[in-house]
Design a protein around this motif. Structure first.
Motif, mmCIF file in Angstrom:
data_model
loop_
_atom_site.group_PDB
_atom_site.id
_atom_site.type_symbol
_atom_site.label_atom_id
_atom_site.label_comp_id
_atom_site.label_asym_id
_atom_site.label_seq_id
_atom_site.Cartn_x
_atom_site.Cartn_y
_atom_site.Cartn_z
ATOM 1 N N ALA A 160 22.887 94.907 -32.634
ATOM 2 C CA ALA A 160 22.803 96.054 -33.531
ATOM 3 C C ALA A 160 22.343 95.549 -34.897
ATOM 4 N N LEU A 161 21.501 96.292 -35.550
ATOM 5 C CA LEU A 161 20.976 95.990 -36.885
ATOM 6 C C LEU A 161 20.275 94.633 -36.956
ATOM 7 N N ASP A 162 19.609 94.215 -35.878
ATOM 8 C CA ASP A 162 18.923 92.922 -35.814
ATOM 9 C C ASP A 162 17.444 93.090 -36.157
ATOM 10 N N PRO A 210 10.758 95.408 -32.452
ATOM 11 C CA PRO A 210 11.705 95.669 -31.361
ATOM 12 C C PRO A 210 11.734 94.467 -30.416
ATOM 13 N N HIS A 211 12.931 93.982 -30.069
ATOM 14 C CA HIS A 211 13.036 92.797 -29.227
ATOM 15 C C HIS A 211 14.379 92.724 -28.522
ATOM 16 N N ILE A 212 14.437 91.860 -27.522
ATOM 17 C CA ILE A 212 15.676 91.575 -26.800
ATOM 18 C C ILE A 212 15.918 90.068 -26.827
ATOM 19 N N HIS A 213 17.162 89.697 -26.613
ATOM 20 C CA HIS A 213 17.552 88.299 -26.499
ATOM 21 C C HIS A 213 17.908 88.050 -25.042
ATOM 22 N N ILE A 214 17.373 86.958 -24.479
ATOM 23 C CA ILE A 214 17.677 86.639 -23.092
ATOM 24 C C ILE A 214 18.267 85.230 -23.011
ATOM 25 N N ARG A 215 19.148 85.041 -22.015
ATOM 26 C CA ARG A 215 19.794 83.743 -21.782
ATOM 27 C C ARG A 215 19.808 83.469 -20.283
ATOM 28 N N TYR A 216 19.593 82.216 -19.979
ATOM 29 C CA TYR A 216 19.705 81.756 -18.589
ATOM 30 C C TYR A 216 20.121 80.287 -18.653
ATOM 31 N N ASN A 217 21.327 79.985 -18.187
ATOM 32 C CA ASN A 217 21.888 78.637 -18.314
ATOM 33 C C ASN A 217 21.765 78.165 -19.764
ATOM 34 N N GLU A 218 21.099 77.034 -20.012
ATOM 35 C CA GLU A 218 20.984 76.535 -21.382
ATOM 36 C C GLU A 218 19.768 77.089 -22.118
ATOM 37 N N TYR A 219 18.991 77.947 -21.485
ATOM 38 C CA TYR A 219 17.771 78.492 -22.085
ATOM 39 C C TYR A 219 18.059 79.789 -22.840
ATOM 40 N N LYS A 220 17.338 79.965 -23.942
ATOM 41 C CA LYS A 220 17.431 81.190 -24.742
ATOM 42 C C LYS A 220 16.035 81.552 -25.214
ATOM 43 N N ALA A 221 15.769 82.841 -25.313
ATOM 44 C CA ALA A 221 14.488 83.295 -25.841
ATOM 45 C C ALA A 221 14.656 84.691 -26.428
ATOM 46 N N VAL A 222 13.694 85.050 -27.251
ATOM 47 C CA VAL A 222 13.617 86.387 -27.825
ATOM 48 C C VAL A 222 12.263 86.951 -27.408
ATOM 49 N N LEU A 223 12.285 88.143 -26.801
ATOM 50 C CA LEU A 223 11.063 88.769 -26.306
ATOM 51 C C LEU A 223 10.823 90.099 -27.004
ATOM 52 N N LYS A 224 9.580 90.325 -27.348
ATOM 53 C CA LYS A 224 9.191 91.593 -27.969
ATOM 54 C C LYS A 224 9.188 92.688 -26.907
ATOM 55 N N LEU A 249 14.352 100.644 -23.016
ATOM 56 C CA LEU A 249 14.488 99.568 -23.995
ATOM 57 C C LEU A 249 14.150 100.049 -25.400
ATOM 58 N N MET A 250 13.096 100.829 -25.522
ATOM 59 C CA MET A 250 12.735 101.343 -26.851
ATOM 60 C C MET A 250 13.797 102.307 -27.368
ATOM 61 N N ALA A 251 14.359 103.128 -26.492
ATOM 62 C CA ALA A 251 15.441 104.036 -26.903
ATOM 63 C C ALA A 251 16.656 103.223 -27.361
ATOM 64 N N ASP A 252 16.991 102.174 -26.617
ATOM 65 C CA ASP A 252 18.096 101.305 -27.015
ATOM 66 C C ASP A 252 17.804 100.620 -28.346
ATOM 67 N N TRP A 253 16.551 100.212 -28.558
ATOM 68 C CA TRP A 253 16.189 99.558 -29.827
ATOM 69 C C TRP A 253 16.453 100.498 -31.010
ATOM 70 N N TYR A 254 16.072 101.748 -30.870
ATOM 71 C CA TYR A 254 16.297 102.696 -31.966
ATOM 72 C C TYR A 254 17.785 102.908 -32.215
ATOM 73 N N LEU A 255 18.577 102.932 -31.154
ATOM 74 C CA LEU A 255 20.032 103.028 -31.332
ATOM 75 C C LEU A 255 20.567 101.793 -32.053
ATOM 76 N N ALA A 256 20.217 100.611 -31.548
ATOM 77 C CA ALA A 256 20.724 99.365 -32.123
ATOM 78 C C ALA A 256 20.264 99.171 -33.564
ATOM 79 N N SER A 257 19.018 99.526 -33.858
ATOM 80 C CA SER A 257 18.506 99.321 -35.215
ATOM 81 C C SER A 257 19.146 100.266 -36.220
#
Length: 89
Positions: free
Chosen positions: A16-18, A25-39, A69-77
């Motif tokens: 929220a508010l990121d 607009p973006h999401i954060h993803i994690r898998y084991n020790e990996y992390k990324a931010v995707l538009k 995802l875009m609807a969630d982005w507007y909520l989170a922002s």
């Protein structure tokens, strides 16, 4: 950071508010020790590193859920909690 989906060991979250660091607009993803931010809605990597196979799964999931995802982005922002989104099956 609320997890909005989880599939094949991959966690997908949206803060929220990121809007300070990436301004897009973006999401954060994690898998084991990996992390990324995707538009969203196109899945372009803004930051981080991720295994190719899992990245393809996440990008396919993004393609299927662009509108949600875009609807969630507007909520989170605006400081609201984003809704859960169905996992990739």
């Amino acid at each position: 950071m609320p997890t909005i989906s989880m599939f094949y060991g991959i966690l997908v979250a949206m803060y929220a508010l990121d809007t300070e660091k990436h301004h897009l607009p973006h999401i954060h993803i994690r898998y084991n020790e990996y992390k990324a931010v995707l538009k969203i809605p196109d899945g372009e990597v803004l930051e981080g590193d991720f295994p190719i196979r899992q990245m393809k799964l996440v990008q396919a999931w993004i393609e299927l859920h662009q509108d949600e995802l875009m609807a969630d982005w507007y909520l989170a922002s605006s400081g609201q909690t984003p809704f859960k989104i169905d996992p990739l099956r």
